[in-house]
Design a protein around this motif. Structure first.
Motif, PDB file in Angstrom:
ATOM      1  N   ALA A   1       5.380  10.305  -8.103  1.00  0.00           N
ATOM      2  CA  ALA A   1       4.402   9.326  -7.469  1.00  0.00           C
ATOM      3  C   ALA A   1       3.648  10.109  -6.496  1.00  0.00           C
ATOM      4  N   ILE A   2       4.239  10.771  -5.521  1.00  0.00           N
ATOM      5  CA  ILE A   2       3.621  11.609  -4.293  1.00  0.00           C
ATOM      6  C   ILE A   2       2.608  12.347  -5.090  1.00  0.00           C
ATOM      7  N   SER A   3       2.924  13.213  -5.973  1.00  0.00           N
ATOM      8  CA  SER A   3       1.929  14.024  -6.582  1.00  0.00           C
ATOM      9  C   SER A   3       0.958  13.254  -7.167  1.00  0.00           C
ATOM     10  N   SER A   4       0.859  12.454  -8.043  1.00  0.00           N
ATOM     11  CA  SER A   4      -0.100  11.629  -8.369  1.00  0.00           C
ATOM     12  C   SER A   4      -0.995  11.058  -7.448  1.00  0.00           C
ATOM     13  N   LYS A   5      -0.368  10.581  -6.359  1.00  0.00           N
ATOM     14  CA  LYS A   5      -1.137   9.943  -5.370  1.00  0.00           C
ATOM     15  C   LYS A   5      -1.726  10.931  -4.047  1.00  0.00           C
ATOM     16  N   LYS A   6      -1.198  11.867  -4.367  1.00  0.00           N
ATOM     17  CA  LYS A   6      -1.577  13.089  -3.304  1.00  0.00           C
ATOM     18  C   LYS A   6      -1.342  12.782  -2.088  1.00  0.00           C
ATOM     19  N   LEU A   7      -0.113  12.227  -1.703  1.00  0.00           N
ATOM     20  CA  LEU A   7       0.230  11.609  -0.338  1.00  0.00           C
ATOM     21  C   LEU A   7       0.797  12.544   0.652  1.00  0.00           C
TER      22      LEU A   7
ATOM     23  N   ASP B   1       0.774  -1.033  -0.077  1.00  0.00           N
ATOM     24  CA  ASP B   1      -0.008  -0.106  -0.017  1.00  0.00           C
ATOM     25  C   ASP B   1       0.916   1.339   0.065  1.00  0.00           C
ATOM     26  N   PHE B   2       2.356   0.982  -0.180  1.00  0.00           N
ATOM     27  CA  PHE B   2       3.027   2.318  -0.460  1.00  0.00           C
ATOM     28  C   PHE B   2       3.999   2.291  -1.464  1.00  0.00           C
TER      29      PHE B   2
ATOM     30  N   GLU C   1       1.795   8.766   5.908  1.00  0.00           N
ATOM     31  CA  GLU C   1       1.885   7.603   5.777  1.00  0.00           C
ATOM     32  C   GLU C   1       2.887   6.900   6.231  1.00  0.00           C
TER      33      GLU C   1
ATOM     34  N   ASN D   1       7.114  -1.285  -9.970  1.00  0.00           N
ATOM     35  CA  ASN D   1       6.008  -1.441 -10.565  1.00  0.00           C
ATOM     36  C   ASN D   1       5.145  -2.733 -10.794  1.00  0.00           C
TER      37      ASN D   1
END
Length: 412
Positions: free
Chosen positions: A239-245, A213-214, A250, A365
């Motif tokens: 990835a942080i931007s696309s997942k809005k994390l 999940d990370f 987290e 991935n």
């Protein structure tokens, strides 16, 4: 106003290494840092076998000298915990014997390791160390070289050659060299210190957890002296931007909810703040030099894309920067064309490894493939030994980007 042939910005591992190699050749330099040592540096604190090799290149007795420092732990390998929970243990040296063998790697707070190198710097009269000097302005001189100034605009240093080793947030890198942050080649990380984490490895293996999940990020636990542990997370900025994390949320969520972490952190104490930092990854080639300057380490975006390690590559590039500086002084040539030899030397040494690490980064991935590799290796000693060797042998690691390797692995 200081006048010098060679000025090094940043007294971290890359800058200190460059200064020490120059001193070995009898060349003087100014080594400038905005901090006063010892100072903290947000990092994972793991020092690979490549760091040990670079210490030896500076001086043969340095690895042994560092091994006797109280503020370090010898580390004998890495535990990779796959998304499926399989633990793949990769020793840095197969069939190692801690009571006989010299450690292949260490774990030491950057506060202590960087200060160890600065202590070596202070023993060389060829190096003038200027602490608490924050350089913010760089002016090219008409005849070549730079004039360096601080925030108040006072001109402080005139140099013919500038070795830029002042880290990931280097203003020179952005404004003069023109290297920009690219989310696909930039990682964000958090680091915290905990005391009392349970079940740290007896041989101080570092842990990299790849929770399903990370992904494509990872969670780490690195043992430290005195019962402490360096705990953190890292993930590509894209990835942080696309997942809005929110990385901090987290990280704390994983500690609180993943059963194994929940058990091991029960009763553990967070010491100090959770701190963030950026990692410019060496997953693409960049121009590392120009008229009268060279970029070293994080300032040149040379961090390993898979492990996030930057100290060894900073030291390697610092060594080559010193070698190039000697040539520049001998030939009295500080031109961009002449400086290209530095770029070539650094990438001849590092690019194959950086490219392979980029391929390994992409494997995140495909968590099912990671699970299969880990599962097979835990049951097959020959495969486990091969993977262990891959971390020390670049030619063997080439297999990791060949589909045939995985086909044989999965169907044999």
């Amino acid at each position: 106003m200081y006048k010098t042939d060679v000025c090094i910005l940043g007294a971290g591992p890359g800058g200190a290494t460059a200064a020490l190699h120059l001193a070995k050749k009898g060349a003087s330099c100014l080594l400038v840092d905005k901090a006063v040592f010892p100072r903290d540096k947000v990092c994972g604190d793991a020092l690979s076998g490549k760091v040990v090799n670079e210490l030896r290149r500076i001086s043969p007795e340095l690895p042994a000298l560092f091994s006797h420092q109280r503020e370090q732990l010898p580390s004998w390998g890495i535990h990779f915990i796959s998304p499926g929970g399989q633990k793949l243990s990769v020793p840095f040296k197969y069939n190692y014997k801690p009571e006989q063998d010299a450690p292949a790697g260490y774990i030491s707070k950057r506060l202590d390791f960087d200060n160890f190198l600065v202590d070596q710097v202070k023993q060389h009269p060829e190096i003038t160390l200027l602490e608490s000097m924050d350089i913010t302005k760089y002016e090219r001189q008409q005849g070549g070289g730079f004039i360096l100034s601080g925030k108040n605009g006072d001109q402080q240093i005139e140099t013919r050659l500038l070795i830029v080793a002042n880290g990931a947030q280097s203003g020179f890198t952005r404004h003069i060299a023109g290297l920009q942050q690219e989310p696909e080649h930039y990682c964000a990380g958090l680091r915290a210190y905990y005391k009392g984490v349970q079940d740290l490895d007896a041989d101080n293996f570092i842990e990299l957890h790849f929770f399903k999940d990370f992904l494509p990020g990872y969670f780490w636990v690195f043992p430290l002296p005195g019962g402490f542990a360096n705990v953190g997370v890292g993930m590509l900025s894209s990835a942080i931007s696309s997942k809005k994390l929110n990385l901090k949320k987290e990280m704390l969520r994983m500690i609180a909810t993943h059963p194994e972490l929940q058990r091991r952190f029960n009763g553990a104490e967070l010491v100090g703040d959770i701190k963030g930092y950026g990692l410019p990854l060496g997953s693409k080639k960049r121009s590392l030099s120009g008229d009268s300057y060279m970029l070293v380490g994080d300032a040149g975006a040379l961090i390993d894309p898979f492990t996030g390690e930057g100290v060894s590559n900073a030291m390697i590039s610092g060594c080559w920067a010193a070698a190039q500086a000697i040539l520049c002084l001998e030939q009295q040539d500080f031109s961009a064309a002449f400086m290209q030899a530095y770029d070539k030397a650094v990438y001849n040494r590092l690019w194959k490894e950086l490219k392979l690490s980029r391929q390994m980064q992409k494997l995140l991935n495909y968590p099912w493939l990671f699970n299969q590799v880990a599962s097979k290796a835990t049951k097959n000693q020959a495969l486990a030994e091969t993977i262990s060797c891959m971390f020390n042998d670049i030619d063997l690691r080439e297999k990791l980007k060949q589909p045939s390797f995985y086909f044989k692995l999965l169907f044999n």
